[in-house]
Motif scaffolding. Structure first.
Motif, PDB file in Angstrom:
ATOM      1  N   THR A 179      27.412  16.175 -53.814  1.00 13.38           N
ATOM      2  CA  THR A 179      28.031  15.383 -54.871  1.00 13.38           C
ATOM      3  C   THR A 179      27.049  15.154 -55.999  1.00 13.38           C
ATOM      4  N   THR A 180      27.595  15.007 -57.201  1.00 12.23           N
ATOM      5  CA  THR A 180      26.750  14.747 -58.358  1.00 12.23           C
ATOM      6  C   THR A 180      26.423  13.273 -58.434  1.00 12.23           C
ATOM      7  N   LYS A 181      25.321  12.956 -59.110  1.00 10.01           N
ATOM      8  CA  LYS A 181      24.902  11.571 -59.245  1.00 10.01           C
ATOM      9  C   LYS A 181      25.697  10.903 -60.349  1.00 10.01           C
ATOM     10  N   THR A 182      25.967   9.621 -60.168  1.00  4.31           N
ATOM     11  CA  THR A 182      26.732   8.893 -61.167  1.00  4.31           C
ATOM     12  C   THR A 182      26.060   7.575 -61.488  1.00  4.31           C
ATOM     13  N   THR A 183      26.449   7.013 -62.628  1.00  2.96           N
ATOM     14  CA  THR A 183      26.030   5.668 -62.970  1.00  2.96           C
ATOM     15  C   THR A 183      27.279   4.857 -63.253  1.00  2.96           C
ATOM     16  N   THR A 184      27.142   3.572 -63.451  1.00  3.32           N
ATOM     17  CA  THR A 184      28.274   2.684 -63.557  1.00  3.32           C
ATOM     18  C   THR A 184      29.273   3.156 -64.615  1.00  3.32           C
ATOM     19  N   LYS A 185      30.578   3.195 -64.217  1.00  2.15           N
ATOM     20  CA  LYS A 185      31.675   3.529 -65.113  1.00  2.15           C
ATOM     21  C   LYS A 185      31.540   4.899 -65.754  1.00  2.15           C
ATOM     22  N   THR A 232      26.310  -5.542 -74.245  1.00  2.00           N
ATOM     23  CA  THR A 232      25.244  -5.955 -75.154  1.00  2.00           C
ATOM     24  C   THR A 232      24.231  -4.812 -75.272  1.00  2.00           C
ATOM     25  N   SER A 233      23.332  -4.931 -76.235  1.00  4.29           N
ATOM     26  CA  SER A 233      22.293  -3.912 -76.396  1.00  4.29           C
ATOM     27  C   SER A 233      21.448  -3.790 -75.129  1.00  4.29           C
ATOM     28  N   GLN A 234      21.117  -4.933 -74.524  1.00  2.00           N
ATOM     29  CA  GLN A 234      20.304  -4.900 -73.308  1.00  2.00           C
ATOM     30  C   GLN A 234      21.053  -4.256 -72.153  1.00  2.00           C
ATOM     31  N   GLN A 235      22.371  -4.477 -72.096  1.00  2.00           N
ATOM     32  CA  GLN A 235      23.160  -3.846 -71.045  1.00  2.00           C
ATOM     33  C   GLN A 235      23.167  -2.332 -71.202  1.00  2.00           C
ATOM     34  N   TRP A 236      23.254  -1.862 -72.440  1.00  3.95           N
ATOM     35  CA  TRP A 236      23.167  -0.423 -72.684  1.00  3.95           C
ATOM     36  C   TRP A 236      21.807   0.114 -72.230  1.00  3.95           C
ATOM     37  N   ILE A 237      20.747  -0.581 -72.573  1.00  2.00           N
ATOM     38  CA  ILE A 237      19.408  -0.129 -72.175  1.00  2.00           C
ATOM     39  C   ILE A 237      19.288  -0.080 -70.656  1.00  2.00           C
ATOM     40  N   GLU A 239      21.719   0.334 -68.450  1.00  2.00           N
ATOM     41  CA  GLU A 239      22.531   1.452 -67.960  1.00  2.00           C
ATOM     42  C   GLU A 239      21.814   2.778 -68.193  1.00  2.00           C
ATOM     43  N   ILE A 240      21.222   2.919 -69.356  1.00  2.00           N
ATOM     44  CA  ILE A 240      20.528   4.163 -69.705  1.00  2.00           C
ATOM     45  C   ILE A 240      19.327   4.382 -68.796  1.00  2.00           C
ATOM     46  N   LYS A 241      18.547   3.337 -68.554  1.00  2.00           N
ATOM     47  CA  LYS A 241      17.383   3.474 -67.679  1.00  2.00           C
ATOM     48  C   LYS A 241      17.806   3.789 -66.246  1.00  2.00           C
ATOM     49  N   MET A 242      18.891   3.178 -65.786  1.00  2.00           N
ATOM     50  CA  MET A 242      19.397   3.460 -64.455  1.00  2.00           C
ATOM     51  C   MET A 242      19.831   4.915 -64.341  1.00  2.00           C
ATOM     52  N   ALA A 243      20.558   5.388 -65.362  1.00  2.00           N
ATOM     53  CA  ALA A 243      21.023   6.778 -65.351  1.00  2.00           C
ATOM     54  C   ALA A 243      19.848   7.750 -65.414  1.00  2.00           C
ATOM     55  N   SER A 244      18.886   7.463 -66.285  1.00  2.00           N
ATOM     56  CA  SER A 244      17.729   8.337 -66.431  1.00  2.00           C
ATOM     57  C   SER A 244      16.948   8.439 -65.131  1.00  2.00           C
ATOM     58  N   ALA A 271      20.235   1.932 -78.431  1.00  2.00           N
ATOM     59  CA  ALA A 271      19.679   1.607 -77.112  1.00  2.00           C
ATOM     60  C   ALA A 271      19.030   2.831 -76.481  1.00  2.00           C
ATOM     61  N   ALA A 272      19.634   3.993 -76.685  1.00  2.00           N
ATOM     62  CA  ALA A 272      19.039   5.230 -76.152  1.00  2.00           C
ATOM     63  C   ALA A 272      17.659   5.457 -76.749  1.00  2.00           C
ATOM     64  N   SER A 273      17.522   5.226 -78.058  1.00  2.00           N
ATOM     65  CA  SER A 273      16.217   5.388 -78.712  1.00  2.00           C
ATOM     66  C   SER A 273      15.225   4.335 -78.228  1.00  2.00           C
ATOM     67  N   ALA A 274      15.732   3.111 -78.024  1.00  2.00           N
ATOM     68  CA  ALA A 274      14.852   2.006 -77.643  1.00  2.00           C
ATOM     69  C   ALA A 274      14.451   2.052 -76.170  1.00  2.00           C
ATOM     70  N   SER A 275      15.152   2.821 -75.371  1.00  2.00           N
ATOM     71  CA  SER A 275      14.901   2.819 -73.923  1.00  2.00           C
ATOM     72  C   SER A 275      13.589   3.497 -73.543  1.00  2.00           C
ATOM     73  N   GLY A 276      13.081   4.367 -74.418  1.00  2.00           N
ATOM     74  CA  GLY A 276      11.852   5.075 -74.125  1.00  2.00           C
ATOM     75  C   GLY A 276      11.982   6.159 -73.081  1.00  2.00           C
ATOM     76  N   THR A 277      13.210   6.591 -72.819  1.00  2.00           N
ATOM     77  CA  THR A 277      13.455   7.583 -71.767  1.00  2.00           C
ATOM     78  C   THR A 277      13.707   8.987 -72.309  1.00  2.00           C
ATOM     79  N   GLY A 278      13.874   9.129 -73.629  1.00  2.00           N
ATOM     80  CA  GLY A 278      14.275  10.413 -74.196  1.00  2.00           C
ATOM     81  C   GLY A 278      15.745  10.693 -74.004  1.00  2.00           C
ATOM     82  N   PHE A 279      16.518   9.668 -73.629  1.00  2.00           N
ATOM     83  CA  PHE A 279      17.945   9.801 -73.358  1.00  2.00           C
ATOM     84  C   PHE A 279      18.704  10.175 -74.622  1.00  2.00           C
TER      85      PHE A 279
END
Length: 373
Positions: A179-185, A232-237, A239-244, A271-279
């Motif tokens: 199975t492929t990996k998923t993140t919330t929603k 919120t912006s923090q919620q996006w960050i 989610e992005i860090k969790m997915a990354s 949020a993708a830019s601010a996450s520091g993940t390259g997302f």
């Protein structure tokens, strides 16, 4: 909340909740849809008077008041079966056993046929189709179960390449593939046309993997943007860090035309830019919501984000765009006219669902760059 939509109706909300295996559906404040399997301290009211934005003849709750529906059980399921939810089907089939077609299809009919044939899993698709198996060959959830059953219009029987799946109670669900990996929603998706990582660069927004891999393969999560109204912006960050952290490289943001979505899209990209993940982020044009002639909305989003550092681009600087359906919406020339006239190169990898369109894709759409599955 399952979604917030400016085209919400009672029928759409009920179909969405039913497709995800919920017992109750509720409409509130006009555009909101809620689902659940139990009522929390319910109290009756006569004040659900807000008009549904998608059908002025229907009422969709009110402020802090919810119009509740419970699905009919006639034909929904036979005794001893449980719903597993809505799953993606594929050309070589998610349920690989026998199959049946009946214009009077219901989940109960399909379950009885599969049980008689010795199978423990049954799935209904596209209103009239039934598939059976003892295992899922593809374990990817879908939001495409919206077609009414041929034998009971109060029930949902899958959709185009989407299965409402049921399993005999007491049996164990197995899968034949990883199975492929998923993140919330989100649902994780891969593409047949992958971005190259030759001479990776960030100066022009080109994409490259941040985990050291040089395979050129993307792992993308398809986000239903209508579910992000309260983010919120923090919620996006977060989610992005969790997915990354799970190896996901970007989000395909499946959006429509609700007025709040432009600002929320900006929040997601920032949020993708601010996450520091390259997302990275890119668009998934929801052509089940956007009208075929809504070129102005498409151009608006392209021009708004074409230079954003979080926008997914290939090594040549082409901006990635996909769709949720739309194969019957525009010709190849019409797609080119709206996508490729905005001062930026486009890598167009649509997700068309129509069977005939998929078979004729390269003939009818010679300018596309790949399929998004």
């Amino acid at each position: 909340m399952i979604y917030s939509s400016s085209t919400n109706t009672q029928d759409k909300c009920v179909a969405q909740c039913n497709s995800q295996g919920y017992v109750y559906a509720g409409v509130e404040y006009g555009k909101e849809c809620w689902c659940g399997n139990a009522l929390n301290n319910p109290k009756t009211t006569t004040s659900c008077n807000t008009v549904c934005p998608g059908d002025s003849k229907q009422k969709c709750g009110a402020g802090n008041k919810i119009g509740v529906f419970t699905k009919s059980t006639a034909g929904a399921s036979t005794s001893g079966w449980k719903s597993l939810g809505c799953y993606v089907d594929q050309t070589d089939r998610t349920l690989k056993g026998t199959s049946y077609t009946n214009t009077g299809m219901t989940p109960a009919y399909c379950q009885s046929k599969c049980s008689a044939a010795g199978y423990s899993i049954a799935g209904v698709e596209h209103g009239t189709q039934c598939f059976c198996s003892n295992a899922l060959s593809k374990n990817t959830k879908s939001f495409g179960c919206t077609v009414k059953c041929g034998g009971n219009s109060a029930l949902v029987c899958g959709g185009s390449w989407a299965l409402n799946v049921y399993q005999k109670t007491g049996s164990t669900t197995t899968t034949k593939t990883t199975t492929t990996k998923t993140t919330t929603k989100t649902t994780t998706t891969t593409t047949k046309s992958a971005a190259t990582t030759t001479q990776p660069s960030t100066s022009n927004g080109s994409w490259y993997r941040t985990n050291g891999s040089n395979s050129g393969k993307l792992v993308i999560a398809h986000v239903i943007f209508g579910n992000t109204y309260s983010y919120t912006s923090q919620q996006w960050i977060n989610e992005i860090k969790m997915a990354s952290a799970q190896g996901i490289d970007g989000f395909a943001l499946n959006f429509g035309y609700d007025s709040w979505q432009a600002d929320q899209m900006q929040s997601a990209y920032d949020a993708a830019s601010a996450s520091g993940t390259g997302f990275k982020m890119f668009f998934s044009l929801d052509m089940s919501v956007l009208s075929c002639g809504d070129d102005a909305t498409i151009r608006f989003y392209i021009n708004k984000f074409k230079n954003h550092p979080a926008q997914l681009k290939d090594a040549s600087g082409n901006m990635w765009i996909t769709t949720f359906d739309g194969g019957n919406c525009k010709s190849d020339d019409q797609w080119n006219n709206v996508l490729r006239t905005n001062g930026v190169g486009i890598k167009f990898v649509p997700g068309f669902f129509n069977d005939l369109t998929n078979k004729k894709m390269k003939e009818w759409f010679p300018s596309i760059n790949g399929d998004f599955w």
